[in-house]
Design a protein around this motif. Structure first.
Motif, PDB file in Angstrom:
ATOM      1  N   SER A  22       1.522  -1.373   2.203  1.00  0.00           N
ATOM      2  CA  SER A  22       2.837  -0.804   2.493  1.00  0.00           C
ATOM      3  C   SER A  22       2.774   0.715   2.513  1.00  0.00           C
ATOM      4  CB  SER A  22       3.843  -1.258   1.442  1.00  0.00           C
ATOM      5  OG  SER A  22       3.946  -2.658   1.484  1.00  0.00           O
ATOM      6  N   TYR A  23       1.976   1.268   1.575  1.00  0.00           N
ATOM      7  CA  TYR A  23       1.823   2.719   1.557  1.00  0.00           C
ATOM      8  C   TYR A  23       1.220   3.193   2.880  1.00  0.00           C
ATOM      9  CZ  TYR A  23      -0.256   7.264   0.675  1.00  0.00           C
ATOM     10  OH  TYR A  23      -0.642   8.564   0.781  1.00  0.00           O
ATOM     11  N   ARG A  30      -3.515  -8.633  -6.355  1.00  0.00           N
ATOM     12  CA  ARG A  30      -3.011  -8.963  -5.015  1.00  0.00           C
ATOM     13  C   ARG A  30      -1.808  -8.078  -4.677  1.00  0.00           C
ATOM     14  NH1 ARG A  30      -3.678 -13.722  -2.569  1.00  0.00           N
ATOM     15  NH2 ARG A  30      -5.667 -14.627  -3.094  1.00  0.00           N
ATOM     16  N   GLU A  31      -0.971  -7.902  -5.697  1.00  0.00           N
ATOM     17  CA  GLU A  31       0.200  -7.063  -5.465  1.00  0.00           C
ATOM     18  C   GLU A  31      -0.206  -5.618  -5.203  1.00  0.00           C
ATOM     19  OE1 GLU A  31       2.785  -7.865  -8.730  1.00  0.00           O
ATOM     20  OE2 GLU A  31       3.298  -9.847  -7.943  1.00  0.00           O
ATOM     21  N   SER A  32      -1.266  -5.171  -5.896  1.00  0.00           N
ATOM     22  CA  SER A  32      -1.771  -3.822  -5.641  1.00  0.00           C
ATOM     23  C   SER A  32      -2.162  -3.688  -4.174  1.00  0.00           C
ATOM     24  CB  SER A  32      -3.027  -3.554  -6.472  1.00  0.00           C
ATOM     25  OG  SER A  32      -2.689  -3.370  -7.794  1.00  0.00           O
ATOM     26  N   ALA A  33      -2.809  -4.750  -3.648  1.00  0.00           N
ATOM     27  CA  ALA A  33      -3.252  -4.710  -2.252  1.00  0.00           C
ATOM     28  C   ALA A  33      -2.049  -4.634  -1.309  1.00  0.00           C
ATOM     29  CB  ALA A  33      -4.104  -5.947  -1.955  1.00  0.00           C
ATOM     30  N   GLY A  81      -6.011  -0.270  -7.491  1.00  0.00           N
ATOM     31  CA  GLY A  81      -5.012   0.073  -6.470  1.00  0.00           C
ATOM     32  C   GLY A  81      -5.473   1.154  -5.515  1.00  0.00           C
ATOM     33  N   ILE A  82      -5.922   2.292  -6.048  1.00  0.00           N
ATOM     34  CA  ILE A  82      -6.275   3.392  -5.138  1.00  0.00           C
ATOM     35  C   ILE A  82      -7.555   3.089  -4.386  1.00  0.00           C
ATOM     36  CG2 ILE A  82      -5.015   5.144  -6.486  1.00  0.00           C
ATOM     37  CD1 ILE A  82      -7.742   6.166  -7.475  1.00  0.00           C
ATOM     38  N   THR A  83      -8.418   2.253  -5.011  1.00  0.00           N
ATOM     39  CA  THR A  83      -9.669   1.901  -4.328  1.00  0.00           C
ATOM     40  C   THR A  83      -9.371   1.042  -3.101  1.00  0.00           C
ATOM     41  OG1 THR A  83     -10.503   1.704  -6.575  1.00  0.00           O
ATOM     42  CG2 THR A  83     -12.027   1.175  -4.801  1.00  0.00           C
ATOM     43  N   ILE A  84      -8.478   0.072  -3.270  1.00  0.00           N
ATOM     44  CA  ILE A  84      -8.118  -0.803  -2.149  1.00  0.00           C
ATOM     45  C   ILE A  84      -7.448   0.035  -1.050  1.00  0.00           C
ATOM     46  CG2 ILE A  84      -6.724  -2.777  -1.407  1.00  0.00           C
ATOM     47  CD1 ILE A  84      -7.029  -3.894  -4.257  1.00  0.00           C
ATOM     48  N   ALA A  85      -6.541   0.922  -1.470  1.00  0.00           N
ATOM     49  CA  ALA A  85      -5.830   1.751  -0.495  1.00  0.00           C
ATOM     50  C   ALA A  85      -6.819   2.620   0.294  1.00  0.00           C
ATOM     51  CB  ALA A  85      -4.802   2.625  -1.203  1.00  0.00           C
TER      52      ALA A  85
END
Ligand code: ADP
Length: 783
Positions: free
Chosen positions: A647-648, A639-642, A685-689
């Motif tokens: 934010s990024y 969730r935090e990764s999302a 992380g990068i997949t969600i981003a």
């Protein structure tokens, strides 16, 4: 009873007969053994005169010389009825008590003691309370006389006929076994009513004791009678059976068991314990449930191997052949197994060789490698699963006091092996948990520790069991959950899984022949074309190992076998077109499930128990107020990764050509299927981003790209674990481009060359590189 001539009630002097023990009451008779010189003289003196003496008891039986303080203050006047000199110099004296005396003074010492006494006559008390007490005493005494073996039966008749209450009290007191202190107290109680009262208390106490004794006695008698009866009946039964030529099944059973104990080759101490238990069993009636419990226990003791072993065959060339015979490929694994065997052989007992641990997803051949090791060594093979064990008792068993107790899994395995030196595979050591019922991993440590396992204690067996000759092999799906103490003992051999080409070879060379044989088919009756096998691998299974592949082939064989049963002349060749009829519609999409590139759908890869798997991440925007919604059972870290991804994207909105108001006017929903499976970790992380930015910019993501990596707020891509499994999973799924963190480049060393050549790798240090690889280029004029 004759009453001596009465004296005046004045103090007078009498020769003294001191007694060490026992009290002589007035109006009763008694025997006294006399040994003291002074007393003998006193007797002589008395017999020369009227034959009267004063009998008194000493406070301390050990004393020989007397002082006034050593005597109780009340004595009994008595006549000597008979004196018998015995050969050892002592004299047996029979005396008849007469009156109470109060001792006023002790006189002399030489040649004998005398006492100055005051005679005391019992007053005649016939008042109502005294009469009532007298009757109460009589009633109690009647009961005591009936119950007590030491009171003569006619004593009660005698007591009933005594006219004077004081006399009655003295008579009854003399027939009770009171201690000297109590008896002397009664002698010194001059008031008759008081004496009766005290006596009734003594009687009541005596009665209590006698009644209790009676109860105990009758219960003991009952038990005795019962067991004696049973014993006789059983003996009779045996005799009858002998006559009829039948032997007692219980006796035959015990006989057999004794033979088995002897044959089991147990260590001496354990054989003795077994023998003891057997003897105990023989003594218990055969219908008792205890017999079953002991029998069960003995059954375990005799069936667990104690000394039977197989001879080790240690020929490394032969061992290599066995490994090759059953396994395709795995050159490194086979090499390490052979090295391990070589070291073990060289070092023998001196060396504490570590335990082999095969780590890898299901179906990669861990069990079958273990089986081959056993075959190569000429040892038996057993396998015990530890999956889901939370209770120490699962490993060590329950104590025999526990209802339905049994030994633990280790002893079960040993019994199954039947020899003391099997290859013992402990499956799923990564799934051993701990809770309030004890920690099974500590028991497991004891099992695997060569320092301790020669005396492994199973709670049920309750004797030390030697596991030191066993060769243990453990298996696990993932290394991480194994507790460090256990991991330290183990030599880990990793089996990450097979690529498509290897699976095809395994299928052709091993699985097809095996399945044909299992289903009673021959090569002439059923064949698989290579393209059909490939289709099964790609579209009906998605796994690191070959377990499901084998299962699907088994399914085909079953169907074909049935066809043969109906029509034996048919010959079946399984080809691509016939697959759907046999296995149903395809289960997985190879390559990409999507027809064309999609907006907001990115492909990630995750490491799982099953090896690795691809997983899609979906993001949609909908009109709203800028909130972020996350679904698909995502863990805290994910969730935090999302959040970080969002934010990024916001902080880089200008570079990414995202109008700022998009964030305020839309809600963002991130979903990771399959929704029912919990997911965790930062590596998505990068997949969600990517999915998010695609949704925000409306730029589609290439469906041939998969990725893994952690994202920071500034868009840096951080390294993650499990790369090898993830790459294999992506390859399996038909992905063409794999995006991974730059710092994970070194992990490619372990990846099979076939995979390296078929996948295009993008090493990303920054999110912009990920986007460049994954998103379709910006069309001219779109920005
Ligand atoms: P695991 O214990 O890792 O779950 P198994 O040993 O049960 O896997 O393997 C499943 C099946 O796959 C077995 O029938 C095994 O013989 C077969 N198998 C696995 N790997 C190979 C291989 N390299 N060569 C031949 N057969 C294999």
């Amino acid at each position: 009873m004759p009453r001596p001539r009465r004296r005046k009630d004045q103090p007078f002097e009498l020769p003294l007969v001191p007694r060490r023990r026992g009290i002589l009451y007035p109006n009763t008779t008694g025997a006294i053994l006399v040994g003291r010189r002074t007393t003998l003289r006193a007797i002589d003196m008395a017999t020369e005169g009227e034959g009267m003496v004063a009998v008194v008891t000493q406070r301390d039986p050990a004393l020989s010389d007397l002082s006034p303080y050593d005597l109780y203050p009340y004595a009994t006047e008595a006549t000597i009825q008979r004196a018998l000199r015995l050969p050892d110099g002592t004299t047996q004296l029979w005396v008849q008590g007469f009156r109470r005396l109060k001792i006023l003074e002790l006189r002399g010492g030489e040649p004998f003691y005398r006492v100055l006494v005051q005679p005391l006559d019992d007053p005649t008390d016939t008042t109502v309370p005294t009469e009532a007490l007298r009757r109460a005493v009589l009633a109690l005494f009647e009961k005591v006389a009936r119950l007590s073996p030491s009171v003569p039966d006619d004593a009660y008749i005698m007591a009933m006929n005594i006219e004077y209450s004081g006399w009655l009290a003295d008579y009854v007191a003399s027939s009770l076994s009171l201690d000297d202190e109590e008896a002397q107290d009664l002698l010194g109680t001059l008031d008759v009513r008081e004496r009766l009262e005290k006596l009734s208390i003594h009687l009541a106490k005596e009665l209590d004791v006698l009644e209790l004794q009676g109860k105990i006695h009758s219960r003991v008698q009952e038990e005795l009678d019962k067991s004696q009866r049973e014993y006789f009946l059983r003996e009779q039964m045996k005799a009858i059976q002998r006559e009829l030529g039948e032997t007692d099944p219980a006796a035959r059973d015990a006989y057999d068991m004794r033979e088995r104990i002897t044959a089991a080759g147990m260590p001496e101490a354990i054989a003795k314990k077994a023998e003891d238990e057997l003897r105990r069993m023989e003594q218990i009636p055969s219908a008792s449930p205890e017999v079953g419990i002991i029998r069960g226990y003995l059954e375990w003791l005799v069936t667990v191997p104690w000394s039977k072993s197989t001879d080790d065959r240690i020929d490394l060339i032969e061992a290599a052949k066995v490994l090759d015979k059953h396994h395709y490929g795995l050159p490194k694994v086979k090499e390490r197994i052979l090295e391990y065997m070589a070291v073990r052989q060289l070092a023998k007992e001196k060396h504490r060789s570590p335990i082999l641990c095969f780590v890898g997803p299901p179906g990669v051949g861990k069990t079958s490698l273990g089986r081959s090791i056993a075959e190569a060594l000429g040892r038996r093979f057993v396998r015990v699963s530890l999956g889901g064990i939370r209770d120490e008792a699962e490993i060590r068993g329950h104590r025999r006091t526990y209802v339905g107790a049994l030994p633990g899994r280790i002893i079960h395995g040993m019994r199954q092996a039947g020899t003391v030196n099997p290859v013992f595979m402990l499956d799923e050591v990564d799934k051993v948990g701990a809770d309030f019922r004890g920690d099974p991993s500590s028991a497991l440590l004891e099992v695997l520790d060569p320092e301790q396992n020669h005396a492994f204690s199973d709670h049920y067996l309750d004797v030390d069991y030697d596991l030191s000759k066993v060769m243990f092999i453990t298996t696990a799906n993932i290394l991480d959950p194994i507790i460090p103490a256990l991991r330290d003992r183990m030599e880990v051999i990793e089996l990450p899984g097979y690529i498509e080409d290897e699976k095809l070879h395994i299928a052709q060379q091993f699985l097809v022949p095996k399945q044909l044989e299992e289903h009673g088919l021959s090569r002439l009756q059923l064949t698989f074309t290579a393209s059909a096998l490939k289709k099964i691998i790609r579209e009906y299974t998605r796994e690191a190992g070959v377990r499901n592949l084998e299962r699907e082939m088994g399914g085909i064989c079953r169907k074909v076998a049935r066809r043969f049963a109906e029509n034996p002349t048919t010959k079946v060749s399984v080809s691509v077109p016939s697959l759907e009829a046999l296995l149903g519609p395809q289960k997985f999409f190879w390559g990409s499930a999507e027809e064309k590139d999609q907006v907001g759908v990115a492909t990630g890869v995750a490491r799982t128990e099953m090896g690795g798997d691809v997983l899609g991440v979906e993001v949609t925007l909908m009109p709203g107020k800028g909130s972020l919604m996350l679904t698909g059972q995502l863990g805290e870290v994910m969730r935090e990764s999302a959040q970080a991804a969002l934010s990024y994207a916001r902080s880089r909105s200008r570079e990414l050509h995202i109008p700022p108001e998009v964030f305020e006017k839309n809600d963002i929903h991130v979903h990771v299927p399959a929704g029912a499976v919990p997911k965790e970790g930062p590596s998505a992380g990068i997949t969600i981003a990517t999915a998010m930015i695609s949704a925000l910019t409306r730029r589609p993501i290439s469906r041939h790209v998969a990725m893994t990596g952690e994202i920071t707020l500034r868009g840096r891509v951080l390294p993650v674990g499990g790369l090898k499994e993830k790459i294999l999973a992506a390859h399996r799924a038909g992905i063409k481009t794999f995006v991974l963190p730059k710092r994970n480049e070194k992990d490619l060393l372990d990846v099979p060359p076939a995979v390296l050549s078929e996948l295009h790798f993008v090493f990303a240090g920054d999110m912009s590189e990920v986007l460049r690889a994954a998103l379709d280029p910006i069309q001219a004029g779109e920005a």
